[in-house]
Design a protein around this motif. Sequence first.
Motif, mmCIF file in Angstrom:
data_model
loop_
_atom_site.group_PDB
_atom_site.id
_atom_site.type_symbol
_atom_site.label_atom_id
_atom_site.label_comp_id
_atom_site.label_asym_id
_atom_site.label_seq_id
_atom_site.Cartn_x
_atom_site.Cartn_y
_atom_site.Cartn_z
ATOM 1 N N UNK A 136 -11.680 3.577 -5.251
ATOM 2 C CA UNK A 136 -10.218 3.513 -5.121
ATOM 3 C C UNK A 136 -9.601 4.900 -5.103
ATOM 4 N N UNK A 137 -10.206 5.845 -5.831
ATOM 5 C CA UNK A 137 -9.644 7.200 -5.849
ATOM 6 C C UNK A 137 -9.747 7.882 -4.490
ATOM 7 N N UNK A 138 -10.578 7.341 -3.608
ATOM 8 C CA UNK A 138 -10.790 7.945 -2.292
ATOM 9 C C UNK A 138 -9.928 7.315 -1.197
ATOM 10 N N UNK A 139 -9.245 6.235 -1.514
ATOM 11 C CA UNK A 139 -8.482 5.507 -0.493
ATOM 12 C C UNK A 139 -7.131 6.159 -0.228
ATOM 13 N N UNK A 140 -6.779 6.262 1.033
ATOM 14 C CA UNK A 140 -5.492 6.865 1.395
ATOM 15 C C UNK A 140 -4.337 5.862 1.311
ATOM 16 N N UNK A 141 -4.637 4.578 1.145
ATOM 17 C CA UNK A 141 -3.571 3.574 1.059
ATOM 18 C C UNK A 141 -3.214 3.212 -0.385
ATOM 19 N N UNK A 142 -3.749 3.948 -1.347
ATOM 20 C CA UNK A 142 -3.430 3.726 -2.753
ATOM 21 C C UNK A 142 -1.975 4.105 -3.000
ATOM 22 N N UNK A 158 1.128 -1.509 4.847
ATOM 23 C CA UNK A 158 1.772 -0.771 5.935
ATOM 24 C C UNK A 158 1.945 0.673 5.483
ATOM 25 N N UNK A 159 1.973 1.599 6.397
ATOM 26 C CA UNK A 159 2.062 3.013 6.019
ATOM 27 C C UNK A 159 3.388 3.344 5.336
ATOM 28 N N UNK A 160 4.460 2.616 5.643
ATOM 29 C CA UNK A 160 5.765 2.915 5.051
ATOM 30 C C UNK A 160 6.102 2.007 3.868
ATOM 31 N N UNK A 161 5.130 1.300 3.345
ATOM 32 C CA UNK A 161 5.376 0.366 2.242
ATOM 33 C C UNK A 161 5.625 1.146 0.948
ATOM 34 N N UNK A 162 6.755 0.883 0.294
ATOM 35 C CA UNK A 162 7.130 1.595 -0.928
ATOM 36 C C UNK A 162 6.878 0.800 -2.193
ATOM 37 N N UNK A 163 6.889 -0.523 -2.090
ATOM 38 C CA UNK A 163 6.756 -1.369 -3.279
ATOM 39 C C UNK A 163 5.614 -2.349 -3.077
ATOM 40 N N UNK A 164 5.122 -2.887 -4.180
ATOM 41 C CA UNK A 164 3.954 -3.763 -4.107
ATOM 42 C C UNK A 164 4.262 -5.093 -3.430
ATOM 43 N N UNK A 165 5.514 -5.509 -3.440
ATOM 44 C CA UNK A 165 5.862 -6.780 -2.817
ATOM 45 C C UNK A 165 7.357 -6.914 -2.601
ATOM 46 N N UNK A 166 7.740 -8.014 -1.984
ATOM 47 C CA UNK A 166 9.141 -8.248 -1.648
ATOM 48 C C UNK A 166 10.032 -8.328 -2.885
#
Length: 180
Positions: A136-142, A158-166
Motif C-alpha cells: 500500500x505504501x507504494x500505490x499512487x492512488x492512496x 478517480x484521479x480527482x477524488x478527494x473523499x472516500x465516498x459520497x
Amino acid sequence: MAARAWDWLDGFPALDLVNTVKRVGWQEREQLEDPADLDSWLDVAALPAPRPASVDEEDLRALRALRDPALRLLHARLGRGEWLPADVKAINAHVLAAPELVLLGEHPRETVRHPLGIHSVMTRLLAGLAAEVRDATQRCDLAFCDAPGCGLVFYRRRTNQSWCGAACGNRVRVARHQAG
C-alpha cells in the motif's frame, strides 16, 4: 455490548487494518477494544491469510503492534506525518516472521501463497497484513479522507477524488455552505 458495525470495510487488507482507528469529530478512537471486537472484525475484513479460530488479548496486542506503525507509515506516505525507521522495522519484522512465496494462480488476478516454514495462524495473518501494508505504501492512488468525522485511508477510484465516498463529500459541502 452490541457488535460493532464494520460498514466502512473496503476489501483491501491494509486499509481495513489501519481504518480500525476511526476518527470521531477530530479525535481518533480505537475500534478494536477487546478480543470480541477483533474476532468480529476478523469475520468480515478482507484478510490475506486464514484467520485464527479464536483470539485473545495477546492476539489483540499483536495486531495493534502491527496496525499502529502501519497507520503511521500510510499517513506519512500521504504527507500527514513522519516516515519513521522504527515503523519500517516493525512492518518488515512481521513480513519476515512468516515468509512466503507468492505465485501466479490458474486464473487472471489470482495468486497462490506458499508459506516457507511452519508458523502459527496468527503469525501468518500478521505477516500477510504487513505485506499488504508494504504494498500500500507504494500505490499512487492512496489517499486520506479529511471530511469531518471520517479520516479513513482509501484508494482513489478517480484521479480527482478527494473523499472516500459520497457521504463524506456531502458533509464537506454542507460544512462549507454553513460556514460561508
